[in-house]
Write a protein that holds these residues in place. Structure first.
Motif, PDB file in Angstrom:
ATOM      1  N   ASP A 262       7.377  -3.425  -3.430  1.00  0.00           N
ATOM      2  CA  ASP A 262       6.377  -2.398  -3.102  1.00  0.00           C
ATOM      3  C   ASP A 262       5.465  -2.864  -1.970  1.00  0.00           C
ATOM      4  O   ASP A 262       5.083  -2.070  -1.097  1.00  0.00           O
ATOM      5  CB  ASP A 262       5.540  -2.052  -4.334  1.00  0.00           C
ATOM      6  N   GLU A 263       5.140  -4.146  -1.979  1.00  0.00           N
ATOM      7  CA  GLU A 263       4.292  -4.699  -0.919  1.00  0.00           C
ATOM      8  C   GLU A 263       5.015  -4.643   0.427  1.00  0.00           C
ATOM      9  O   GLU A 263       4.428  -4.268   1.448  1.00  0.00           O
ATOM     10  CB  GLU A 263       3.916  -6.144  -1.242  1.00  0.00           C
ATOM     11  N   ALA A 266       5.060  -1.103   1.660  1.00  0.00           N
ATOM     12  CA  ALA A 266       3.712  -0.696   2.081  1.00  0.00           C
ATOM     13  C   ALA A 266       3.380  -1.262   3.464  1.00  0.00           C
ATOM     14  O   ALA A 266       2.791  -0.572   4.310  1.00  0.00           O
ATOM     15  CB  ALA A 266       2.680  -1.159   1.050  1.00  0.00           C
ATOM     16  N   LYS A 295      12.147   8.939  -0.564  1.00  0.00           N
ATOM     17  CA  LYS A 295      11.742   7.543  -0.471  1.00  0.00           C
ATOM     18  C   LYS A 295      12.366   6.913   0.765  1.00  0.00           C
ATOM     19  O   LYS A 295      13.484   7.234   1.141  1.00  0.00           O
ATOM     20  CB  LYS A 295      12.182   6.782  -1.717  1.00  0.00           C
ATOM     21  N   ASN A 297      12.338   2.964   3.149  1.00  0.00           N
ATOM     22  CA  ASN A 297      11.838   1.586   3.237  1.00  0.00           C
ATOM     23  C   ASN A 297      11.119   1.300   4.559  1.00  0.00           C
ATOM     24  O   ASN A 297      10.521   0.246   4.715  1.00  0.00           O
ATOM     25  CB  ASN A 297      12.963   0.570   3.027  1.00  0.00           C
TER      26      ASN A 297
END
Length: 409
Positions: A262-263, A266, A295, A297
């Motif tokens: 997730d980091e 982000a 979604k 990346n």
């Protein structure tokens, strides 16, 4: 970082490079180093380094859970994963693929004496054009491999319809697309199988690694056999296979990366939005936008350079950026069809690939990832703005370096 306010400040014209350290496209994300070393010490203590160890098993389960598929078979790299999946699915003869992809997609076929038939792409998404696919089908065609370029999904529904209509196998090279979705379903759930890459340059890496994911029980069983020499048990080989296994240390790195997934996303998203803000008013520079409803990346910062507007071409811009230690990349230049052995096999393939040819001259990829911050992005965009704003002067000053004076006859 050196200031860049005048043309004379450009490193290619004698100024100091903007960055003392090279900025790479896809510099590896590391994650929690202490957690990684803890896992490495654990596997060393257990002395279980390969052959389907507990970290590989855990990594496969985590990937399958995230993607929402029944089976994940982890492998030593994405290319071997492609090769094994191609063989397991039963592709032979001719297989339709885009030329606008990394060379491994074509090589994985040709390595097994399967002919890659290069198809053009949709200029909006840069993915294989389904309406062109049908025109490439011959009696020797056994399948289609779509590539989710930049994590942008192919037109899965159209390709599935074509594959079903012509009784063809359908696979996807999803090397760019881990963590991405298509109309609410995670990439990995489509076709007979999909292949991920966890190479060092991918936002989730396993040092080096790959995986095949599928919902087909029989296919998964066959792929697992093929990945380990065909062993179905101790001293029991009942299928032809090779050594495609992922090591424990690679799985340890993959698991560590998953904990920071997730980091990483982000950071990629933050960088993408900053590039978008800084580049939006530069004439002739278009940044690829991603579908907000799915979604993504955000692994790649993709620019299209319109030379008619910028008055400086993509290749010259790359040269200027490299002088500044900004290692921008030309993807996928010059296209698989212009590389060997394909350019010898199909010397006129470019006539059927106008969009691929055009993109190959326009696409520029910029550095991003956890090694790149907002300050670096602002400086990169400032340099691009300076070059475009003064393109005539830049070209004029670079001309002596590009051309030899005519010698007297």
């Amino acid at each position: 970082m050196a200031s860049k306010n005048r043309v004379e400040d450009l490193a290619i014209l004698g100024g100091s490079p903007a960055f003392s350290e090279k900025l790479h496209v896809g510099r590896p994300n590391i994650g929690d180093r202490d957690r990684l070393l803890e896992r490495i010490n654990d596997l060393l203590d257990r002395r279980w380094l390969s052959n389907n160890g507990p970290y590989v098993q855990e990594f496969e389960k985590r990937i399958a859970d995230i993607v929402g598929v029944k089976h994940c078979i982890a492998m030593c790299n994405g290319t071997v994963a492609l090769e094994i999946a191609i063989r397991a699915v039963g592709l032979t003869g001719e297989v339709i693929v885009p030329s606008f992809t990394f060379i491994a997609t074509a090589h994985a076929l040709q390595w097994q004496e399967i002919t890659p038939v290069f198809c053009d792409v949709d200029p909006r998404t840069h993915t294989i054009n389904p309406w062109r696919v049908e025109t490439m089908i011959t009696p020797r065609t056994t399948g289609i491999i779509g590539v989710h370029v930049w994590g942008q999904p192919c037109n899965v529904e159209a390709l599935t319809e074509i594959a079903n209509k012509h009784n063809l196998k359908l696979m996807f090279d999803a090397a760019h697309a881990f963590g991405c979705s298509y109309k609410g379903r995670m990439i990995g759930n489509f076709g007979n199988a999909e292949v991920f890459s966890f190479h060092a340059t991918k936002f989730l890496n396993a040092f080096e690694g790959g995986a095949v994911v599928t919902n087909d029980d029989e296919l998964a069983s066959k792929i697992r056999l093929m990945t380990n020499f065909g062993f179905a048990g101790y001293d029991n080989v009942n299928y032809i296979g090779t050594n495609g296994k992922m090591t424990e240390v690679s799985a340890a790195m993959g698991l560590t990366g998953l904990e920071s997934l997730d980091e990483f996303v982000a950071i990629n998203y933050r960088n993408y939005k900053q590039y978008q803000r800084e580049l939006e008013n530069i004439p002739g520079i278009k940044i690829l936008t991603y579908n907000k409803t799915d979604k993504c990346n955000y692994q790649y910062i993709v620019l299209e350079i319109d030379e008619a507007i910028t008055q400086i071409n993509r290749d010259k811009l790359v040269e200027i950026l490299w002088a500044e230690n900004i290692l921008a990349r030309r993807y996928f230049y010059p296209g698989c069809h212009r590389m060997e052995p394909y350019r010898s096999y199909f010397p006129h393939a470019g006539l059927l690939l106008p969009e691929t040819e055009n993109l190959g001259k326009r696409i520029l990829i910029l550095p991003t990832g956890s090694a790149v911050g907002l300050e670096e992005i602002n400086k990169i965009c400032q340099i691009i703005w300076l070059v475009v704003q003064h393109s005539y002067e830049v070209k004029e000053r670079l001309l002596p370096k590009d051309s030899e004076p005519l010698k007297a006859q």
